[in-house]
Motif scaffolding. Structure first.
Motif, PDB file in Angstrom:
ATOM      1  N   GLY A 162       0.919  -1.063  -0.408  1.00  0.00           N
ATOM      2  CA  GLY A 162      -0.143   0.255   0.099  1.00  0.00           C
ATOM      3  C   GLY A 162       0.507   1.035   0.008  1.00  0.00           C
ATOM      4  O   GLY A 162       2.260   0.751   0.330  1.00  0.00           O
ATOM      5  N   GLU A 163      -0.012   2.434   0.010  1.00  0.00           N
ATOM      6  CA  GLU A 163       0.507   3.465   0.074  1.00  0.00           C
ATOM      7  C   GLU A 163       1.049   4.255   1.409  1.00  0.00           C
ATOM      8  O   GLU A 163       0.815   4.226   1.889  1.00  0.00           O
ATOM      9  N   ILE A 164       2.468   4.890   1.530  1.00  0.00           N
ATOM     10  CA  ILE A 164       2.301   4.985   2.218  1.00  0.00           C
ATOM     11  C   ILE A 164       3.314   6.443   2.201  1.00  0.00           C
ATOM     12  O   ILE A 164       3.862   7.107   1.404  1.00  0.00           O
ATOM     13  N   ALA A 165       2.585   7.638   3.385  1.00  0.00           N
ATOM     14  CA  ALA A 165       2.504   8.643   2.955  1.00  0.00           C
ATOM     15  C   ALA A 165       3.512   8.981   4.144  1.00  0.00           C
ATOM     16  O   ALA A 165       3.462   9.229   5.764  1.00  0.00           O
ATOM     17  N   LEU A 166       4.411  10.672   4.423  1.00  0.00           N
ATOM     18  CA  LEU A 166       5.423  10.343   5.333  1.00  0.00           C
ATOM     19  C   LEU A 166       5.524  12.037   5.783  1.00  0.00           C
ATOM     20  O   LEU A 166       5.332  13.228   5.312  1.00  0.00           O
ATOM     21  N   TYR A 167       4.783  12.108   7.024  1.00  0.00           N
ATOM     22  CA  TYR A 167       4.657  13.617   7.237  1.00  0.00           C
ATOM     23  C   TYR A 167       5.544  14.403   8.045  1.00  0.00           C
ATOM     24  O   TYR A 167       6.448  13.694   8.949  1.00  0.00           O
ATOM     25  N   ALA A 168       6.406  15.263   7.763  1.00  0.00           N
ATOM     26  CA  ALA A 168       8.077  16.042   8.670  1.00  0.00           C
ATOM     27  C   ALA A 168       7.774  17.552   8.889  1.00  0.00           C
ATOM     28  O   ALA A 168       7.945  18.478   7.657  1.00  0.00           O
ATOM     29  N   PRO A 169       7.634  17.713  10.215  1.00  0.00           N
ATOM     30  CA  PRO A 169       8.145  19.308   9.922  1.00  0.00           C
ATOM     31  C   PRO A 169       9.522  19.340   9.621  1.00  0.00           C
ATOM     32  O   PRO A 169      10.131  19.364   9.391  1.00  0.00           O
ATOM     33  N   THR A 170       8.935  20.222   8.351  1.00  0.00           N
ATOM     34  CA  THR A 170      10.481  21.005   7.275  1.00  0.00           C
ATOM     35  C   THR A 170      10.773  22.181   7.158  1.00  0.00           C
ATOM     36  O   THR A 170      10.064  23.427   7.412  1.00  0.00           O
ATOM     37  N   VAL A 171      12.744  23.179   8.154  1.00  0.00           N
ATOM     38  CA  VAL A 171      12.778  23.854   7.733  1.00  0.00           C
ATOM     39  C   VAL A 171      14.255  23.919   6.506  1.00  0.00           C
ATOM     40  O   VAL A 171      15.362  23.385   6.832  1.00  0.00           O
ATOM     41  N   LEU A 172      13.791  24.929   5.742  1.00  0.00           N
ATOM     42  CA  LEU A 172      15.028  24.586   5.258  1.00  0.00           C
ATOM     43  C   LEU A 172      15.457  25.914   5.266  1.00  0.00           C
ATOM     44  O   LEU A 172      15.811  27.064   4.363  1.00  0.00           O
ATOM     45  N   THR A 173      16.752  25.628   6.077  1.00  0.00           N
ATOM     46  CA  THR A 173      17.519  27.008   6.128  1.00  0.00           C
ATOM     47  C   THR A 173      18.627  25.753   7.024  1.00  0.00           C
ATOM     48  O   THR A 173      18.215  24.643   7.546  1.00  0.00           O
ATOM     49  N   ASP A 174      20.101  26.405   6.738  1.00  0.00           N
ATOM     50  CA  ASP A 174      21.582  25.451   7.888  1.00  0.00           C
ATOM     51  C   ASP A 174      21.741  26.921   9.021  1.00  0.00           C
ATOM     52  O   ASP A 174      22.598  26.047   9.377  1.00  0.00           O
ATOM     53  N   GLU A 175      20.501  27.420   8.947  1.00  0.00           N
ATOM     54  CA  GLU A 175      21.060  28.374  10.465  1.00  0.00           C
ATOM     55  C   GLU A 175      20.557  27.566  11.584  1.00  0.00           C
ATOM     56  O   GLU A 175      19.529  27.664  11.529  1.00  0.00           O
ATOM     57  N   GLU A 176      21.286  27.526  12.156  1.00  0.00           N
ATOM     58  CA  GLU A 176      21.455  26.357  13.012  1.00  0.00           C
ATOM     59  C   GLU A 176      19.971  26.988  14.231  1.00  0.00           C
ATOM     60  O   GLU A 176      18.866  26.687  15.141  1.00  0.00           O
ATOM     61  N   ASP A 177      20.635  28.335  14.646  1.00  0.00           N
ATOM     62  CA  ASP A 177      19.562  28.963  15.621  1.00  0.00           C
ATOM     63  C   ASP A 177      17.718  28.966  14.987  1.00  0.00           C
ATOM     64  O   ASP A 177      16.821  28.789  15.661  1.00  0.00           O
ATOM     65  N   ALA A 178      17.816  29.118  13.953  1.00  0.00           N
ATOM     66  CA  ALA A 178      16.372  29.010  13.687  1.00  0.00           C
ATOM     67  C   ALA A 178      16.091  27.959  13.435  1.00  0.00           C
ATOM     68  O   ALA A 178      14.848  28.004  13.142  1.00  0.00           O
ATOM     69  N   VAL A 179      16.716  26.315  13.377  1.00  0.00           N
ATOM     70  CA  VAL A 179      16.233  25.945  13.402  1.00  0.00           C
ATOM     71  C   VAL A 179      15.535  25.084  14.563  1.00  0.00           C
ATOM     72  O   VAL A 179      14.279  24.500  14.533  1.00  0.00           O
ATOM     73  N   LEU A 180      16.412  25.377  14.945  1.00  0.00           N
ATOM     74  CA  LEU A 180      15.932  24.827  17.136  1.00  0.00           C
ATOM     75  C   LEU A 180      14.746  26.188  17.212  1.00  0.00           C
ATOM     76  O   LEU A 180      14.100  25.427  17.735  1.00  0.00           O
ATOM     77  N   ASP A 181      14.543  27.480  16.967  1.00  0.00           N
ATOM     78  CA  ASP A 181      13.473  28.214  17.056  1.00  0.00           C
ATOM     79  C   ASP A 181      12.029  27.908  16.365  1.00  0.00           C
ATOM     80  O   ASP A 181      11.531  27.551  16.870  1.00  0.00           O
ATOM     81  N   ALA A 182      12.719  27.063  15.434  1.00  0.00           N
ATOM     82  CA  ALA A 182      11.670  26.750  14.437  1.00  0.00           C
ATOM     83  C   ALA A 182      10.918  24.836  14.890  1.00  0.00           C
ATOM     84  O   ALA A 182       9.822  25.078  15.196  1.00  0.00           O
TER      85      ALA A 182
END
Length: 258
Positions: A162-182
């Motif tokens: 069967g089909e499998i869909a995957l949910y993933a919070p996404t942050v398209l940046t390498d800036e670590e502080d921005a990633v952690l805030d998000a």
């Protein structure tokens, strides 16, 4: 600012929208073919007119908690019946934060089965009810986590087609502080992460020392993080493991994706 095409470059083909956070109508401008509107309580459910308008532009799915009044196929289902025919459903047991005590005590299995029988091409959320979801069938809608690759391979190895869909919070940046805030707080709610964090540790960009090390790994275990090329490589790994569709939740809002 990242352009909308970045979503396609990153391999993400669907976007999850939280109506308490964003104007879901703006989802029509995202470079994906499918929108999944999360359920954040009855008061935040977009109107049938809004959903119908979106469905003119994209494939639209609405998360519907089968234990909640309004979506209960064995009881009050007025909200489910108000959804436009053009809108498809993501069937879930329902997060306790959005359920009353009485709703939370309702049996999941018979309601999920009945709702699936009433739905066209449903996705079925697996969180906390993996075996029930498999038994019900439909596209299995999973949350990304550190064991996802192994679980996907096991399912495919066991013959699941069967089909499998995957949910993933996404942050398209390498800036670590921005990633952690998000994503830091989101990852910190997961039991393995919570147990590994020092007591009273910050869970955003203010985290330091051991807490920052734990969170920096956790946001990558539970989310898609990095530039478009980095995320695309990770998406390729997930597809090779067995995922068919990747549903990205824009953890910093829609602007970076438009």
């Amino acid at each position: 600012m990242l352009q909308g095409a970045t979503l396609a470059q990153a391999g993400i083909d669907a976007a999850a929208l939280k109506p308490a956070e964003v104007d879901v109508e703006r989802g029509a401008d995202l470079a994906v073919d499918t929108l999944a509107v999360d359920y954040e309580g009855r008061e935040h459910l977009p109107s049938p007119e809004t959903l119908s308008s979106l469905a003119d532009e994209k494939t639209v799915r609405v998360t519907t908690p089968v234990r909640a009044d309004g979506f209960d196929p064995l009881g009050d289902r007025d909200l489910a019946e108000s959804l436009p025919e053009s809108v498809r459903r993501v069937l879930v047991a329902g997060h306790s934060a959005y359920l009353t005590e009485a709703e939370g005590e309702r049996a999941v299995a018979p309601r999920l089965r009945e709702a699936a029988d009433r739905s066209h091409d449903p996705w079925v959320g697996t969180e906390g009810i993996e075996r029930i979801a498999l038994a019900v069938g439909g596209t299995q809608f999973e949350l990304l986590g550190p064991a996802t690759d192994r679980r996907l391979r096991a399912l495919r190895g066991a013959g699941y087609e069967g089909e499998i869909a995957l949910y993933a919070p996404t942050v398209l940046t390498d800036e670590e502080d921005a990633v952690l805030d998000a994503l830091g707080e989101y990852a910190a709610r997961r039991a393995p992460v919570r147990s590994a964090l020092p007591d009273d540790a910050a869970t955003d960009a203010a985290a330091d020392g051991r807490a920052r090390e734990v969170l920096s790994q956790a946001v990558r275990d539970y989310g898609l993080v990095g530039g478009a090329e980095t995320v695309a490589d990770r998406v390729d790994e997930l597809r090779e493991a067995g995922a068919d569709r990747i549903v990205g939740y824009p953890a910093r809002g829609l602007d970076p994706f438009l």
